[in-house]
Design a protein around this motif. Structure first.
Motif, PDB file in Angstrom:
ATOM      1  N   ILE A   1      -5.421   2.034   2.876  1.00  0.00           N
ATOM      2  CA  ILE A   1      -6.109   2.153   1.583  1.00  0.00           C
ATOM      3  C   ILE A   1      -6.408   3.610   1.237  1.00  0.00           C
ATOM      4  O   ILE A   1      -7.197   3.889   0.350  1.00  0.00           O
ATOM      5  N   ALA A   2      -5.772   4.524   1.960  1.00  0.00           N
ATOM      6  CA  ALA A   2      -5.923   5.969   1.719  1.00  0.00           C
ATOM      7  C   ALA A   2      -7.326   6.478   2.019  1.00  0.00           C
ATOM      8  O   ALA A   2      -7.720   7.538   1.534  1.00  0.00           O
TER       9      ALA A   2
ATOM     10  N   CYS B   1       1.105   0.568   2.565  1.00  0.00           N
ATOM     11  CA  CYS B   1      -0.100   0.651   1.732  1.00  0.00           C
ATOM     12  C   CYS B   1      -0.705  -0.739   1.544  1.00  0.00           C
ATOM     13  O   CYS B   1       0.009  -1.745   1.460  1.00  0.00           O
ATOM     14  N   ASN B   2      -2.021  -0.780   1.427  1.00  0.00           N
ATOM     15  CA  ASN B   2      -2.742  -1.992   1.066  1.00  0.00           C
ATOM     16  C   ASN B   2      -3.321  -1.816  -0.331  1.00  0.00           C
ATOM     17  O   ASN B   2      -3.910  -0.777  -0.643  1.00  0.00           O
ATOM     18  N   ALA B   3      -3.167  -2.834  -1.164  1.00  0.00           N
ATOM     19  CA  ALA B   3      -3.607  -2.768  -2.557  1.00  0.00           C
ATOM     20  C   ALA B   3      -5.091  -2.404  -2.629  1.00  0.00           C
ATOM     21  O   ALA B   3      -5.880  -2.826  -1.786  1.00  0.00           O
ATOM     22  N   PRO B   4      -5.465  -1.594  -3.633  1.00  0.00           N
ATOM     23  CA  PRO B   4      -4.661  -1.164  -4.776  1.00  0.00           C
ATOM     24  C   PRO B   4      -3.843   0.113  -4.538  1.00  0.00           C
ATOM     25  O   PRO B   4      -3.212   0.607  -5.463  1.00  0.00           O
ATOM     26  N   GLN B   5      -3.864   0.681  -3.324  1.00  0.00           N
ATOM     27  CA  GLN B   5      -3.050   1.853  -3.052  1.00  0.00           C
ATOM     28  C   GLN B   5      -1.570   1.474  -3.066  1.00  0.00           C
ATOM     29  O   GLN B   5      -1.187   0.417  -2.540  1.00  0.00           O
TER      30      GLN B   5
ATOM     31  N   TRP C   1      -7.541   5.302  -4.745  1.00  0.00           N
ATOM     32  CA  TRP C   1      -7.291   6.616  -4.147  1.00  0.00           C
ATOM     33  C   TRP C   1      -8.447   7.073  -3.256  1.00  0.00           C
ATOM     34  O   TRP C   1      -9.538   6.505  -3.251  1.00  0.00           O
ATOM     35  N   SER C   2      -8.190   8.112  -2.500  1.00  0.00           N
ATOM     36  CA  SER C   2      -9.157   8.627  -1.536  1.00  0.00           C
ATOM     37  C   SER C   2     -10.439   9.111  -2.199  1.00  0.00           C
ATOM     38  O   SER C   2     -11.528   8.995  -1.626  1.00  0.00           O
ATOM     39  N   CYS C   3     -10.338   9.674  -3.400  1.00  0.00           N
ATOM     40  CA  CYS C   3     -11.499  10.269  -4.054  1.00  0.00           C
ATOM     41  C   CYS C   3     -12.613   9.270  -4.314  1.00  0.00           C
ATOM     42  O   CYS C   3     -13.802   9.624  -4.279  1.00  0.00           O
TER      43      CYS C   3
END
Length: 395
Positions: free
Chosen positions: A235-236, A183-187, A124-126
């Protein structure tokens, strides 16, 4: 408080490293003597080696984050009248204010991890802004009067809040339940820009440009104009998520253009006149390589490349006020904080008086009085400290 005579006296994701000195003098407000243009003050830390001020409002409040001693966790922080307050978390280990996420009535927007673990195992983005990948779900928050409240998602697990205006409208982005093939993993899950109206208790999705999968909002002004990005899920965190720089006005999304590269076209701030600053890969930068230039966009002139300080390779515009003063970071052999105004980019280090020993490396945000917050490196060390620079004279 320690006084130092003026006579002796960041990037891809904003030069993420930050290592303030964990010594007694930096656990109290440090005031440097007035210099030719700016009076520089170093802010309190918690004793960890990463502290970042990310926004300053017109009351002089500063928001950001501070690592706790040992650096295993960090917490959203608010500096008022020389004191550092921690804002807490939502049950998880970390929180932070990562954009200029505070308004003039004391509302603050940011991100916080919850106690719940993410069964999809996304980063995630965080995670780009936290000390480590903890596996906890992260969501946006709004804080006021000592209370932190989570902001809802669009049906997915995670969210991110960046900015809040005087009407209590918060923007950011949040996941939907849709499994997104871009999306690209892990997203895994699609995300969309969101406006949360904290007074009405509502939320509203801000859709991407036609043909794009995802969007994210990075700034909002007091007129309700919102800026952000539109592109692929990726990947966000930037890259092809920022295929386009956009502005939302009256629920209509507008492509405001870019400097010609393939990716990383990212608005960072918008003033009340609707002027936008950020960074964008220029023409010739291929794919997801990160080599941006700072930009300023206005409705009258379109997008303008602010270029770099002499000798540098790239730059990022991070904050703007209604006087068209832009602040950010220019990067080459080292990072240097800059102030751009009247068509000229200046090294902020040249505006603090001869003999100032430390290096101002990132100017993160600027308020309507021209007060700047950012980070400096102490002379002869790699120790970074948070600063506030106040104009004391103009020439």
């Amino acid at each position: 408080m320690r006084h130092i005579s003026s006579a002796i006296l960041i990037a891809g994701l904003w030069a993420c490293g930050s290592e303030p000195r964990a010594t007694a003098p930096l656990n109290a407000l440090v005031q440097l003597s007035p210099t030719l243009h700016y009076d520089v003050v170093y802010l309190t830390t918690l004793g960890g080696t990463r502290t970042r001020p990310t926004g300053i409002n017109n009351r002089g409040w500063v928001a950001g984050f501070a690592n706790r001693p040992g650096n295993a966790t960090r917490v959203a922080a608010l500096w008022r009248a020389g004191s550092l307050d921690t804002l807490g978390t939502l049950g998880g280990p970390n929180s932070g204010v990562l954009w200029p996420g505070l308004n003039d009535v004391g509302m603050i927007a940011g991100i916080a991890e919850t106690a719940k673990l993410d069964t999809l195992h996304e980063e995630w983005s965080c995670t780009a802004f936290l000390p480590s990948v903890t596996g906890h779900i992260c969501v946006g928050f709004v804080w006021q009067d000592g209370v932190m409240k989570p902001l809802p998602t669009l049906g997915g697990n995670q969210g991110f809040a960046t900015s809040v205006n005087s009407a209590g409208q918060v923007v950011g982005w949040a996941e939907t339940p849709v499994l997104d093939p871009t999306c690209n993993a892990p997203q895994k899950l699609q995300f969309r820009a969101v406006m949360w109206d904290t007074k009405q208790g509502t939320m509203h999705e801000l859709r991407p440009l036609a043909g794009d999968s995802t969007s994210a909002a990075t700034g909002i002004n007091n007129r309700g104009q919102v800026v952000g990005i539109s592109g692929d899920c990726d990947i966000a965190v930037g890259q092809l998520s920022a295929r386009h720089s956009v502005l939302w006005e009256n629920d209509i999304v507008i492509n405001i253009g870019d400097l010609g590269g393939d990716a990383w076209h990212t608005p960072m701030d918008i003033d009340d006149a609707g002027d936008v600053v950020g960074f964008s890969n220029p023409r010739g930068v291929v794919g997801i390589d990160f080599n941006p230039h700072a930009f300023l966009w206005t409705k009258a002139t379109g997008i303008q490349d602010l270029r770099t300080l002499p000798g540098d390779a790239n730059s990022q515009g991070l904050g703007v006020n209604s006087s068209h003063q832009v602040v950010g970071v220019s990067s080459g052999a080292a990072n240097r904080a800059f102030l751009w105004e009247n068509g000229v980019m200046q090294d902020l280090n040249g505006l603090v008086g001869a003999g100032f020993p430390d290096l101002l490396i990132v100017a993160q945000h600027i308020n309507e009085d021209g007060v700047i917050v950012g980070r400096a490196v102490l002379h002869g060390t790699n120790i970074q400290v948070p600063f506030v620079a106040t104009p004391v004279s103009r020439q």
